[in-house]
Design an enzyme around this catalytic site. Structure first.
Site, PDB file in Angstrom:
ATOM      1  N   PHE A 163       1.312  -1.249  -0.203  1.00  0.00           N
ATOM      2  CA  PHE A 163      -0.014  -0.068  -0.003  1.00  0.00           C
ATOM      3  C   PHE A 163       1.183   1.007  -0.098  1.00  0.00           C
ATOM      4  O   PHE A 163       0.595   2.268  -0.798  1.00  0.00           O
ATOM      5  CB  PHE A 163      -1.050  -0.099   1.377  1.00  0.00           C
ATOM      6  CG  PHE A 163      -1.856   0.965   1.033  1.00  0.00           C
ATOM      7  CD1 PHE A 163      -2.924   1.265  -0.070  1.00  0.00           C
ATOM      8  CD2 PHE A 163      -1.984   1.897   2.091  1.00  0.00           C
ATOM      9  CE1 PHE A 163      -3.314   2.423  -0.148  1.00  0.00           C
ATOM     10  CE2 PHE A 163      -3.059   3.455   1.937  1.00  0.00           C
ATOM     11  CZ  PHE A 163      -4.397   3.528   0.933  1.00  0.00           C
ATOM     12  N   TYR A 164       2.047   1.240   0.532  1.00  0.00           N
ATOM     13  CA  TYR A 164       2.848   2.128   0.199  1.00  0.00           C
ATOM     14  C   TYR A 164       2.673   2.621  -0.906  1.00  0.00           C
ATOM     15  O   TYR A 164       3.455   3.730  -1.461  1.00  0.00           O
ATOM     16  CB  TYR A 164       4.658   2.255   1.468  1.00  0.00           C
ATOM     17  CG  TYR A 164       4.827   2.662   0.689  1.00  0.00           C
ATOM     18  CD1 TYR A 164       5.336   4.359   1.501  1.00  0.00           C
ATOM     19  CD2 TYR A 164       6.554   2.549   0.573  1.00  0.00           C
ATOM     20  CE1 TYR A 164       6.324   4.868   1.242  1.00  0.00           C
ATOM     21  CE2 TYR A 164       7.808   3.746  -0.284  1.00  0.00           C
ATOM     22  CZ  TYR A 164       7.904   4.639   1.018  1.00  0.00           C
ATOM     23  OH  TYR A 164       8.559   5.882   0.179  1.00  0.00           O
TER      24      TYR A 164
END
Length: 345
Positions: A163-164
Site C-alpha cells: 500500500f505504501y
C-alpha cells in the site's frame, strides 16, 4: 536563526524553499544543502512518533542559517495553503510522507492520510500560489512487480506490491493532473534505498548496526538473496538540488529517455546509485565498519518487499550532469562513525 548575508549577492533577494518532512532523514539533509546554496528555507514536519522524536529534534538542532521550522502535518486542511500565501515559495521539495513498506501492511490509514491527503493539500496550495518548480518524493517501490532492470522511468509501474507503493504511485498521478490542469512544473523523484548519517531507525543499516554492536541477531529476509541500489544521502541530495534548475517544459524533452509528459510540465527522475548490491555484501560492509561479525536470523521474503532494485540514472545525468556515486563501504563507514558518536557506543 539568521545567517550573515553574502555581500556579493546582497542586492538579490534570497529565494525561498519549502521542505516538507524537514526534520526527517532526507529532509534534514536537504535543508542543510539548500541553506548552503543560499536559499531561505522553511521546514515543515509533524514530528510524528513513527520513530524516536528526539532524533528528529536533534537533526533540527544542527540546522544553522536562514531557517524557519513549522511543526504541523501536511494533511491538515489549510496549513499548507497558509504557508504558501505567507512565503510565496520559489521552490518546493515535498518529502513528508508516512514511510516504510512493512508498516503499511498493518497501518494503511497512516499512508492514506499523509501520502494521499497530504499531497492533495500541497497541490491545492500550489494551485493557489504557484512556485517556479515543485519536486515531489516518490519511491522505487512504485516499480512494483516490474522485473525488467535497470528500472527506467518510462517502464511500466502498474502493479504496486504494498500500500505504501500504491500511495506513491497515486501521488505521481495526482501531481500529473495538477501539472496539466494548472501548468505547474513538477518533478517526481523515485528514491532507491537511501542510507547515511542521521538515518531512520527503521531502516536496515540502522537496525543492523545497532544489533551487531550489541551482539544480537539481525533478521535477514529471503535468506539474504536480495539486492538493493543503495544510495548514499549526499549523492541523493546533490541530485535533488541539481534538479531544481531542470524545470520540466511540456513538449521539450531533454533526452531520448526523458519521462516528460506529452501533456504537462511533469516528469519522473530516478535517484539511485545505479549499482545493485547483494544484501550479503551490505552486511559485510557493516561488519567491516564495526569490526564485529553479524549473527544472522535467516527468514523468508517479507510481504510487500521487492527481491531487487536497480536504477537507470541516465536521465538524471542528462538533466544535471550529476554522476556522484559514493562507494558503499565508504558510506557505511560514515554511518557507523556517526552512530557510534551519536549514541556514544
Amino acid at each position: 536563526m539568521t545567517r550573515a548575508a553574502n555581500p556579493a549577492s546582497a542586492s538579490l533577494p534570497a529565494k525561498t524553499a519549502l521542505v516538507t518532512g524537514g526534520a526527517g532523514f532526507i529532509g534534514y539533509h536537504c535543508c542543510q544543502a539548500l541553506l548552503a546554496a543560499g536559499y531561505r528555507v522553511v521546514g515543515l514536519d509533524a514530528l510524528s512518533d513513527y520513530y524516536d522524536v528526539a532524533l528528529k529534534r536533534d537533526r533540527l538542532a544542527q540546522v544553522q542559517g536562514d531557517f524557519q521550522f513549522v511543526e504541523g502535518a501536511v494533511e491538515t486542511p489549510g496549513l499548507l495553503l497558509d504557508l504558501f500565501a505567507d512565503h510565496k515559495f520559489d521552490v518546493v521539495i515535498h518529502l513528508a510522507a508516512q514511510a516504510g513498506v512493512r508498516y503499511s501492511i498493518d497501518n494503511p490509514r497512516a499512508y492514506l492520510d499523509s501520502n494521499i491527503a497530504g499531497t492533495f493539500e500541497l497541490l491545492e496550495a500550489a494551485r493557489a500560489h504557484p512556485p517556479a518548480h515543485m519536486l515531489l518524493a516518490s519511491s522505487s517501490s512504485a516499480y512494483g512487480a516490474n522485473t525488467q532492470m535497470p528500472y527506467g522511468e518510462t517502464a511500466a509501474s502498474d502493479h504496486p506490491l504494498s500500500f505504501y507503493a500504491a500511495t506513491k504511485k497515486a501521488g505521481e498521478a495526482m501531481a500529473h493532473s495538477y501539472a496539466h490542469l494548472y501548468d505547474l512544473p513538477i518533478t517526481l523523484f523515485r528514491f532507491f534505498t537511501v542510507y547515511g548519517p542521521w538515518g531512520r531507525p527503521d531502516m536496515a543499516l540502522f537496525k543492523f548496526t545497532k544489533a551487531i554492536l550489541e551482539g544480537t541477531p539481525i533478521d535477514v529476509y529471503n535468506h539474504g538473496d536480495m539486492s538493493r541500489d543503495f544510495t548514499y544521502i549526499d549523492d541523493l541530495v546533490a541530485g535533488i538540488v541539481a534538479l531544481i534548475d531542470a524545470v520540466p517544459v511540456a513538449g521539450a524533452p531533454a533526452h531520448a529517455s526523458d519521462s516528460l509528459s506529452p501533456a504537462a510540465p511533469w516528469r519522473i527522475v530516478n535517484l539511485g546509485n545505479s549499482k545493485p548490491v547483494q544484501l550479503t555484501e551490505f552486511i559485510a560492509a557493516i561488519e567491516a565498519a564495526t569490526g564485529k561479525g553479524a549473527q544472522q536470523n535467516l527468514l523468508p521474503m517479507q510481504a510487500g518487499d521487492l527481491p531487487a532494485t536497480w536504477a537507470d540514472t541516465t536521465l538524471l545525468e542528462a538533466l544535471t550532469g550529476v554522476q556522484q556515486h559514493t562507494d558503499l563501504r565508504t558510506g557505511v563507514a560514515r554511518f557507523v562513525d556517526w552512530y557510534r558518536g551519536y549514541y556514544a557506543v
